[in-house]
Design an enzyme around this catalytic site. Structure first.
Site, mmCIF file in Angstrom:
data_model
loop_
_atom_site.group_PDB
_atom_site.id
_atom_site.type_symbol
_atom_site.label_atom_id
_atom_site.label_comp_id
_atom_site.label_asym_id
_atom_site.label_seq_id
_atom_site.Cartn_x
_atom_site.Cartn_y
_atom_site.Cartn_z
ATOM 1 N N ASP A 1 0.980 -1.330 0.171
ATOM 2 C CA ASP A 1 0.146 0.018 0.133
ATOM 3 C C ASP A 1 0.663 1.366 0.042
ATOM 4 O OD1 ASP A 1 -2.374 1.217 -0.260
ATOM 5 O OD2 ASP A 1 -2.799 0.674 1.831
ATOM 6 N N HIS B 1 7.067 2.242 13.619
ATOM 7 C CA HIS B 1 6.559 3.641 13.482
ATOM 8 C C HIS B 1 6.669 4.597 12.225
ATOM 9 C CE1 HIS B 1 6.735 7.799 15.334
ATOM 10 N NE2 HIS B 1 6.050 7.154 16.336
ATOM 11 N N VAL C 1 -5.768 1.156 3.512
ATOM 12 C CA VAL C 1 -6.064 2.851 3.881
ATOM 13 C C VAL C 1 -5.555 3.543 2.687
ATOM 14 C CG1 VAL C 1 -5.801 2.130 6.154
ATOM 15 C CG2 VAL C 1 -3.848 3.119 4.989
ATOM 16 N N TYR D 1 10.642 24.680 18.034
ATOM 17 C CA TYR D 1 11.257 25.712 17.290
ATOM 18 C C TYR D 1 10.259 26.407 16.442
ATOM 19 C CZ TYR D 1 15.831 23.592 18.551
ATOM 20 O OH TYR D 1 16.771 23.209 19.208
ATOM 21 N N SER E 1 2.589 11.504 17.130
ATOM 22 C CA SER E 1 3.314 10.942 15.972
ATOM 23 C C SER E 1 2.169 10.594 14.918
ATOM 24 C CB SER E 1 3.831 9.567 16.218
ATOM 25 O OG SER E 1 4.974 10.068 17.082
#
Length: 222
Positions: free
Chosen positions: A13, A34, A51, A139, A189
């Site tokens: 995918d 991750h 997805v 930042y 994340s």
């Protein structure tokens, strides 16, 4: 769009244009999961299974700056951002963070920003008592992202406070994973790549937008 993370694994995918690895001479494949999950939210293909990413036609670049434990050194992150400048990446996703910044990290982020690169970073997962958001999200050159729930409330784990720019869904997000699978994960994340994909779509429509203008448009229309 570059994903600075644990790498991106091979997945039916996902279409990855190129992979880099700043922590070793091995290919930049994901040995943690991750980075692959983040990549799917940004650019999973619009096909008949799995997805669909926010920008399924984006050109995905994987930059491995984290190891199999999901940890890494600021020096490897700095090298990864330098690679993005070198290869004229338009948007950087950093679903990672540290309680401390560094002069070298801020320096390379400012350089990327001046080159017109949109930099999106996760705010952190330390909840209401965090006291501050993570670096590099802290930042001003980055777009710092908090996480929301399915009810459009701030997620209990999400860091909050000064420096955050925008929030996006980050609870039980379904995306690509190792060995061609899919899983649900939660965290800032997971909300960060939704903003990254949105920034990429903005730049597709209006390629000359500056990073500051992209941030402004995302905030104004969120």
């Amino acid at each position: 769009v570059a994903v600075l993370d644990s790498g991106i694994s091979q997945h039916p995918d996902l279409k990855v244009i190129r992979r880099f690895n700043t922590i070793s001479k091995k290919p930049g494949f994901d040995d943690h999961g991750h980075g692959t999950h983040v990549a799917g939210t940004i650019g999973a293909l619009n096909n008949q299974f799995g997805v669909v990413g926010v920008g399924p036609k984006v050109k995905l670049y994987g930059v491995k700056v984290l190891d199999s434990e999901g940890t890494g050194y600021l020096s490897d992150l700095v090298e990864g951002i330098a690679l993005c400048i070198q290869h004229r990446i338009r948007v950087i996703n950093m679903s990672l963070g540290s309680a401390k910044g560094s002069t070298a990290l801020h320096g390379i982020i400012k350089k990327a920003y001046k080159k017109g690169i949109v930099i999106v970073a996760s705010g952190g997962n330390y909840g209401v008592n965090a006291g501050q958001i993570d670096y590099p999200a802290k930042y001003k050159e980055t777009i710092a992202v908090a996480a929301t729930t399915g009810n459009n409330k701030i997620a209990n784990f999400s860091s909050r406070g000064h420096g955050l720019d925008v929030a996006a869904p980050g609870v039980n997000v379904l995306s690509t994973y190792l060995k061609g699978t899919y899983i649900r994960m939660s965290g800032t994340s997971m909300s960060t790549p939704l903003v990254t994909g949105s920034a990429a779509l903005l730049l597709h429509r209006k390629p000359n937008l500056s990073p500051a203008r992209v941030k402004e448009l995302l905030q104004r229309t969120a």
